[in-house]
Design an enzyme around this catalytic site. Structure first.
Site, short mmCIF file in Angstrom:
data_model
loop_
_atom_site.label_atom_id
_atom_site.label_comp_id
_atom_site.label_asym_id
_atom_site.label_seq_id
_atom_site.Cartn_x
_atom_site.Cartn_y
_atom_site.Cartn_z
CG ASP A 180 0.52 4.52 4.41
OD1 ASP A 180 -0.56 4.17 3.90
OD2 ASP A 180 1.12 3.86 5.27
CG ASP B 89 -0.22 -0.33 2.51
OD1 ASP B 89 0.88 0.21 2.73
OD2 ASP B 89 -0.77 -1.11 3.30
CG ASP C 91 7.53 2.85 13.29
OD1 ASP C 91 8.08 3.37 12.30
OD2 ASP C 91 6.68 1.93 13.19
#
Length: 465
Positions: free
Chosen positions: A82, A80, A162
């Site tokens: 983002d 995907d 992260d």
């Protein structure tokens, strides 16, 4: 009163720690020009490009970010794409009619193009020191972020992500990649490194520990020492994560094509226990029990199926992983209650699945399939007459047979191996040959159990009770 003081001290210390981190780790931007990276627009989803171009045209900054950029740089096909931007979720919604806002913990915009969803997030800012902390950012007692909708700059956003390898920004305006945290170097060296203080970041979201292991296994990288060190002692923080979220994470860990390697690392970092406490109780020091062998084999088989683009079902994975705890529970119930084994087995299924669902919210549709696979194991040895044909008509027969083969593979049980071989031959045979195989069973019936006759009561004597 004591609680108020403790919370105040925790907040002050957390703020000082965060400010110290920011002072030490001021982001330094490195721009990688088009000729020095491998990202091409032809490898990016057309819908993601539409979102990026429209945001840019409206005067907003917009970048491709996260795993999509990471995978493109590694020459992999992203699952995907983002997007991150300085436009707020409401501003994004005004630009796209096919947009809906989702999430309470992190407010996001989903721009929908049929089955494809492009996730658009606003740049995140630092939550400490903001006047709007109480309404837009909220922490739990363990330091976990319960709500976080502080918006900021791209520099702050890079620090809030992260791992360094997930903090790379691709721009369609000039086709460059922006790196604020050394992510490009870590990507080249194969290092999984957490941004900021590892313990603080794990406390904010304990699932980051699972993500570190997942990325290391998936990308064939190693976790940096400072990122790995706190994981074993903070693993119990996963007990505070909602079971529904842990279930979704468990599928990403074990059914993404690198399940066996992930399983080994989960055990190494003591992360398997919070996910599967029932199973962990049966681990051995040498790791060579029948249960541990079947877990290793079912994960290897699952990895092979995914690599060959074959379907996998979590229900089968759970049926194999929990099989031996189920057997031990059924035997225990039968001994303690005096119930027939079949009834004890049914109760044991309930107990094992109930305990599993306390840590992982396994949906009922999957537990129902797992029960079917388990129950069929008890019927596989009863093949006489028309039973074998009827058994093969069951929707979950093939999964049950696969579990039977797995059991035969990991157990040193000649009878079980013969049974699995018989079923393999029976399925591959034409109807006349199948009938012959069944006739052979009738000619050589299995010895029947002798039923004990009920004891005759002695005649009651007069005057006795």
């Amino acid at each position: 009163m004591f609680t108020r003081v403790a919370n105040f001290c925790r907040k002050v210390l957390s703020r000082e720690e965060s400010e110290a981190e920011q002072a030490v780790a001021r982001p330094h931007m490195t721009i990688i020009p088009r000729e020095q990276h491998a990202i091409s627009r032809k490898d990016i989803s057309e819908n993601a490009l539409k979102v990026l171009y429209r945001l840019n045209k409206a005067g907003y900054e917009a970048y491709l970010v996260g795993g999509g950029v990471r995978d493109l740089l590694l020459g992999k096909k992203p699952k995907d794409f983002d997007v991150t931007t300085n436009a707020t979720p409401d501003q994004v919604r005004k630009l796209f009619r096919n947009c809906r806002l989702v999430g309470r913990r992190f407010r996001l915009a989903h721009v929908m193009f049929g089955p494809e969803i492009i996730e658009v997030a606003t740049f995140r800012g630092h939550h400490e020191g903001s006047e709007s902390d109480r309404t837009t950012s909220q922490r739990g007692q363990n330091g976990m972020l319960l709500r976080d909708n502080i918006f900021g700059s791209i520099e702050e956003d890079a620090q809030r992500r992260d791992f360094t390898i997930n903090s790379l920004y691709y721009s369609v305006a000039d086709f460059t990649v922006r790196d604020y945290v050394g992510g490009m170097q870590d990507l080249q060296e194969g290092v999984i490194r957490l941004i900021g203080n590892p313990e603080t970041r794990y406390r904010e979201d304990p699932v980051r520990m699972l993500r570190a292991v997942r990325f290391a296994a998936k990308l064939n990288m190693h976790i940096s020492p400072e990122t790995a060190e706190p994981i074993p002692r903070l693993a119990t923080l996963l007990n505070d994560i909602p079971p529904a979220r842990l279930f979704e994470e468990s599928l990403k860990l074990l059914q993404a094509g690198n399940g066996y390697e992930t399983y080994q690392q989960l055990r190494e970092y003591h992360l398997f226990q919070p996910l599967f406490p029932t199973i962990t109780r049966y681990f051995t020091e040498n790791g060579d029990s029948a249960m541990e062998r079947i877990i290793a084999q079912v994960l290897k088989n699952t990895d092979n199926r995914i690599r060959n683009e074959m379907r996998v079902n979590p229900a089968f994975l759970f049926a194999a992983m929990f099989w031996y705890p189920l057997l031990e529970m059924a035997q225990k119930i039968a001994q303690e209650s005096g119930l027939a084994y079949y009834d004890a087995f049914a109760l044991a299924m309930n107990d094992v699945l109930d305990e599993a669902c306390r840590s992982l919210a396994i949906p009922k549709r999957l537990t129902t399939l797992t029960r079917d696979i388990w129950q069929l194991q008890l019927r596989m040895s009863r093949r006489q007459g028309k039973r074998a044909w009827k058994l093969m008509e069951h929707p979950k027969f093939r999964a049950a047979f696969d579990l039977l083969e797995l059991r035969a593979q990991v157990e040193n049980n000649t009878e079980l191996q013969r049974l699995a071989q018989w079923w393999a031959e029976f399925q591959a045979s034409a109807p006349p040959e199948q009938k012959g195989m069944l006739n052979e069973l009738d000619d050589d019936p299995a010895p029947r159990r002798r039923r004990s006759r009920p004891r005759k009561r002695a005649p009651r004597r007069e005057g006795t009770v």
